[in-house]
Scaffold this active site. Structure first.
Site, mmCIF file in Angstrom:
data_model
loop_
_atom_site.group_PDB
_atom_site.id
_atom_site.type_symbol
_atom_site.label_atom_id
_atom_site.label_comp_id
_atom_site.label_asym_id
_atom_site.label_seq_id
_atom_site.Cartn_x
_atom_site.Cartn_y
_atom_site.Cartn_z
ATOM 1 N N ASN A 189 0.809 -1.226 0.000
ATOM 2 C CA ASN A 189 0.000 0.000 0.000
ATOM 3 C C ASN A 189 0.841 1.275 0.000
ATOM 4 O OD1 ASN A 189 -2.494 1.727 0.968
ATOM 5 N ND2 ASN A 189 -0.894 1.994 2.526
ATOM 6 N N TYR A 218 3.172 8.974 -11.590
ATOM 7 C CA TYR A 218 2.302 8.221 -10.668
ATOM 8 C C TYR A 218 1.476 7.187 -11.453
ATOM 9 C CZ TYR A 218 -1.336 7.517 -7.078
ATOM 10 O OH TYR A 218 -2.209 6.974 -6.167
ATOM 11 N N ALA A 219 0.882 7.625 -12.570
ATOM 12 C CA ALA A 219 0.049 6.719 -13.367
ATOM 13 C C ALA A 219 0.878 5.563 -13.920
ATOM 14 C CB ALA A 219 -0.611 7.485 -14.508
ATOM 15 N N ALA A 220 2.116 5.856 -14.358
ATOM 16 C CA ALA A 220 2.980 4.795 -14.896
ATOM 17 C C ALA A 220 3.317 3.785 -13.797
ATOM 18 C CB ALA A 220 4.257 5.399 -15.473
ATOM 19 N N LYS A 262 1.512 3.069 -11.201
ATOM 20 C CA LYS A 262 0.303 2.324 -10.838
ATOM 21 C C LYS A 262 -0.092 1.347 -11.960
ATOM 22 C CE LYS A 262 -0.292 4.018 -6.755
ATOM 23 N NZ LYS A 262 -0.168 3.165 -5.563
ATOM 24 N N ILE A 275 -10.126 9.039 -2.699
ATOM 25 C CA ILE A 275 -10.370 8.655 -1.301
ATOM 26 C C ILE A 275 -9.818 9.774 -0.398
ATOM 27 C CG2 ILE A 275 -10.036 6.847 0.444
ATOM 28 C CD1 ILE A 275 -11.369 5.803 -2.176
HETATM 29 P P1 NAP Z 1 -0.948 8.424 2.672
HETATM 30 O O1 NAP Z 1 -1.983 8.826 3.660
HETATM 31 O O2 NAP Z 1 0.073 9.405 2.245
HETATM 32 O O3 NAP Z 1 -0.224 7.089 3.238
HETATM 33 C C1 NAP Z 1 0.879 6.514 2.623
HETATM 34 C C2 NAP Z 1 1.798 5.969 3.678
HETATM 35 O O4 NAP Z 1 2.930 5.363 3.021
HETATM 36 C C3 NAP Z 1 2.363 7.058 4.601
HETATM 37 O O5 NAP Z 1 2.412 6.628 5.943
HETATM 38 C C4 NAP Z 1 3.761 7.250 4.038
HETATM 39 O O6 NAP Z 1 4.679 7.795 4.969
HETATM 40 C C5 NAP Z 1 4.116 5.843 3.649
HETATM 41 N N1 NAP Z 1 5.257 5.790 2.756
HETATM 42 C C6 NAP Z 1 5.624 6.692 1.813
HETATM 43 N N2 NAP Z 1 6.774 6.333 1.217
HETATM 44 C C7 NAP Z 1 7.156 5.166 1.801
HETATM 45 C C8 NAP Z 1 8.262 4.321 1.635
HETATM 46 N N3 NAP Z 1 9.238 4.597 0.753
HETATM 47 N N4 NAP Z 1 8.360 3.219 2.406
HETATM 48 C C9 NAP Z 1 7.412 2.943 3.329
HETATM 49 N N5 NAP Z 1 6.345 3.718 3.540
HETATM 50 C C10 NAP Z 1 6.210 4.822 2.782
HETATM 51 O O7 NAP Z 1 -1.626 7.910 1.326
HETATM 52 P P2 NAP Z 1 -3.007 7.133 1.024
HETATM 53 O O8 NAP Z 1 -3.899 8.079 0.334
HETATM 54 O O9 NAP Z 1 -3.479 6.396 2.218
HETATM 55 O O10 NAP Z 1 -2.490 6.116 -0.079
HETATM 56 C C11 NAP Z 1 -2.208 4.738 0.170
HETATM 57 C C12 NAP Z 1 -2.085 4.040 -1.171
HETATM 58 O O11 NAP Z 1 -3.311 4.160 -1.893
HETATM 59 C C13 NAP Z 1 -0.996 4.639 -2.064
HETATM 60 O O12 NAP Z 1 -0.335 3.611 -2.765
HETATM 61 C C14 NAP Z 1 -1.788 5.494 -3.035
HETATM 62 O O13 NAP Z 1 -1.114 5.688 -4.249
HETATM 63 C C15 NAP Z 1 -3.037 4.663 -3.186
HETATM 64 N N6 NAP Z 1 -4.189 5.409 -3.671
HETATM 65 C C16 NAP Z 1 -4.707 6.447 -2.935
HETATM 66 C C17 NAP Z 1 -5.806 7.140 -3.428
HETATM 67 C C18 NAP Z 1 -6.439 8.281 -2.670
HETATM 68 O O14 NAP Z 1 -7.371 8.919 -3.211
HETATM 69 N N7 NAP Z 1 -6.010 8.575 -1.437
HETATM 70 C C19 NAP Z 1 -6.366 6.773 -4.659
HETATM 71 C C20 NAP Z 1 -5.819 5.728 -5.370
HETATM 72 C C21 NAP Z 1 -4.738 5.046 -4.868
HETATM 73 P P3 NAP Z 1 4.897 9.409 4.956
HETATM 74 O O15 NAP Z 1 3.566 10.009 5.242
HETATM 75 O O16 NAP Z 1 5.912 9.634 6.030
HETATM 76 O O17 NAP Z 1 5.394 9.727 3.569
#
Ligand code: NAP
Length: 246
Positions: free
Chosen positions: A89, A154-156, A158, A187
């Site tokens: 994630n 980001y899209a690439a 994913k 989200i």
């Molecule tokens: P978030 O709140 O920013 O949570 C991501 C977590 O991953 C944070 O705790 C972050 O730590 C940690 N992280 C970042 N880089 C890391 C690394 N190199 N190693 C280990 N941990 C790391 O984001 P989220 O919205 O919950 O997103 C979670 C996933 O869902 C992501 O893959 C995102 O692309 C995907 N996603 C989200 C959405 C949306 O609308 N939110 C939509 C589609 C997909 P820090 O905060 O310290 O950086």
């Protein structure tokens, strides 16, 4: 208790969607290992779970670093004895038009979002293969399917996760391991908090259900795919986006 006695790793489990998944898994009886760069937040969540008698531990790990991942996975196996569920994630985004994108930002986004999942699958698959059981979930995005101006890196990353999901699903199926991807739309999390009002409104107007999703709704879907109830589903990309992309 859908995950009784199962052991789950959730990367990026200290925030947003990963935090909701960690808490949901814990309520279903799983041991929950939170792996995140933000150790302080990961530790706080893990401590709260332990207060509720959940077997939990937090590890500081940068998912893009294969040697760190290997070391942490070895520690997890030593302590928890098994790994049943892996949720890749952890993810980052940094929006810019392609012509303005710094190559180092491209490299970092691919390293965290795509290589991070590769690192964790590579290190945990041998454990799951021995067990002849495993559930791997990769959190991709609808953006990886439909593309989005300003989000080419980001899209690439994913879209890459989709190919990774399908290929590993084929490689690991005979060992009782399923591999699926979940593709959320918009989200409400810290990642999307900082989007400009105009971008937020643009998204909302394209969502037929007319509202953003919650991390808990994503966690409910991930829970189902991580459970034994989903044992005939593999290699799929399941969208959870209020109808944004159909
Ligand atoms: P978030 O709140 O920013 O949570 C991501 C977590 O991953 C944070 O705790 C972050 O730590 C940690 N992280 C970042 N880089 C890391 C690394 N190199 N190693 C280990 N941990 C790391 O984001 P989220 O919205 O919950 O997103 C979670 C996933 O869902 C992501 O893959 C995102 O692309 C995907 N996603 C989200 C959405 C949306 O609308 N939110 C939509 C589609 C997909 P820090 O905060 O310290 O950086």
């Amino acid at each position: 208790m859908k995950l009784k006695d199962r052991v789950a790793i959730v990367t990026g489990g200290a925030s947003g969607i990963g935090k909701a998944i960690s808490e949901r898994f814990a309520r279903e009886g799983a041991g929950v290992v939170i792996c995140d760069v933000d150790l302080k937040s990961a530790q706080e969540i893990s401590d709260r779970l332990k207060e509720k008698d959940v077997n939990s531990k937090a590890f500081e790990v940068d998912v893009s670093d294969s040697s760190q991942v290997e070391r942490v996975v070895n520690n997890i196996v030593e302590e928890f004895k098994r790994i049943d569920i892996l949720v890749n994630n952890a993810g980052i985004s940094k929006d810019s038009l392609l012509i303005r994108t710094d190559p180092s930002d491209w490299d970092r986004i691919i390293a965290v979002n795509l290589k991070g999942a590769f690192n964790f699958i590579k290190s945990t698959a041998r454990v799951m293969m021995r067990q002849k059981y495993g559930r791997i979930l990769n959190i991709t995005s609808v953006v990886g399917i439909m593309g989005n101006a300003g989000q080419s890196s980001y899209a690439a990353s994913k879209a890459g996760l989709v190919g990774l999901t399908k290929s590993t699903a084929k490689e690991l199926a005979s060992r009782g391991i399923t591999v699926n991807a979940v593709a959320p739309g918009y989200i409400r999390t810290p990642m999307t908090e900082n989007l400009s009002q105009a971008v937020k409104e643009g998204y909302l107007s394209s969502i037929p259900l007319g509202k953003t999703g919650t991390p808990q709704q994503v966690a409910n879907l991930v829970l189902f795919l991580a459970s034994e109830e989903a044992d005939y589903i593999t290699g799929q990309v399941i969208q959870i986006d209020g109808g944004l992309l159909m």
